[in-house]
Scaffold this active site. Structure first.
Site, PDB file in Angstrom:
ATOM      1  N   ARG A  74     -30.053   0.085  -4.144  1.00 47.53           N
ATOM      2  CA  ARG A  74     -31.118  -0.413  -3.272  1.00 47.53           C
ATOM      3  C   ARG A  74     -32.497   0.068  -3.720  1.00 47.53           C
ATOM      4  NH1 ARG A  74     -26.589   0.332  -0.066  1.00 47.53           N
ATOM      5  NH2 ARG A  74     -27.149   2.496   0.240  1.00 47.53           N
ATOM      6  N   GLU A 111     -21.440  14.192  -0.419  1.00 45.88           N
ATOM      7  CA  GLU A 111     -20.698  14.666   0.737  1.00 45.88           C
ATOM      8  C   GLU A 111     -19.251  14.175   0.736  1.00 45.88           C
ATOM      9  OE1 GLU A 111     -23.202  11.077   2.044  1.00 45.88           O
ATOM     10  OE2 GLU A 111     -23.476  12.808   0.768  1.00 45.88           O
TER      11      GLU A 111
END
Length: 192
Positions: A74, A111
């Site tokens: 993006r 994560e």
């Protein structure tokens, strides 16, 4: 670390971008997993005025950079528009395995696992250039930190890190500050 989202509230461009985000962003419950509310920026970018507002505000923060680095994927959308507005070039910071060799890469932890970012090792002069890094969201900071470290490895100076949305509760700024120092500005248009 650097400028936070509230430091830029007096900018007309930032206010216009924040209004567009408030008007068009879509909240999606339980995505990407149960209990998570995802703020989808796609409708903001699909609206011509919204895209213009977001690009204008981010370009204001990236002004003075010699090159814009858009982070896969993006960040490419925003980075290209920002680079055009500023009259500078664009480099795509790609996920591992997407560029032809030779490349320079960096592995990093997310994560939810590990990843790799890469830049072309030839054909683009990075040394001594001021590069602004652009992405859509600052979450835990791992991807932006890796992109900045990769650019530094190529001897570029990181002008700043610019995002549309910051997920402040995940403390990505803390990760960036610990990994880059406090002299690299981080700009966010809104929190989500």
């Amino acid at each position: 670390m650097g400028t936070d989202v509230t430091d830029s509230l007096d900018s007309a461009a930032v206010l216009r971008a924040q209004a567009a985000i408030d008007r068009h962003a879509r909240l999606v419950a339980d995505f990407p997993s149960p209990g998570i509310s995802f703020k989808d920026l796609t409708p903001v970018l699909a609206d011509a005025a919204g895209l213009d507002a977001v690009v204008g505000a981010l370009a204001e923060h990236c002004a003075g950079a010699d090159l814009i680095a858009g982070v896969d994927a993006r960040g490419f959308l925003l980075g290209g528009a920002i680079a055009r507005e500023l009259g500078v070039g664009l480099v795509a910071v790609r996920k591992g395995g997407k560029l032809p060799p030779p490349v320079v890469g960096i592995d990093y932890e997310l994560e939810y696992g590990s990843a790799r970012l890469e830049l072309p090792a030839e054909g683009i002069a990075f040394a001594g250039r001021s590069v602004a890094v652009v992405d859509d969201v600052l979450a835990t900071g791992g991807t932006l930190l890796a992109a900045a470290r990769l650019l530094r490895q190529m001897e570029a100076r990181v002008h700043g890190l610019a995002v549309v949305m910051e997920l402040a509760e995940l403390d990505g700024r803390g990760t960036l500050s610990a990994g880059l120092g406090t002299d690299v500005p981080v700009w966010g248009l809104c929190t989500g």
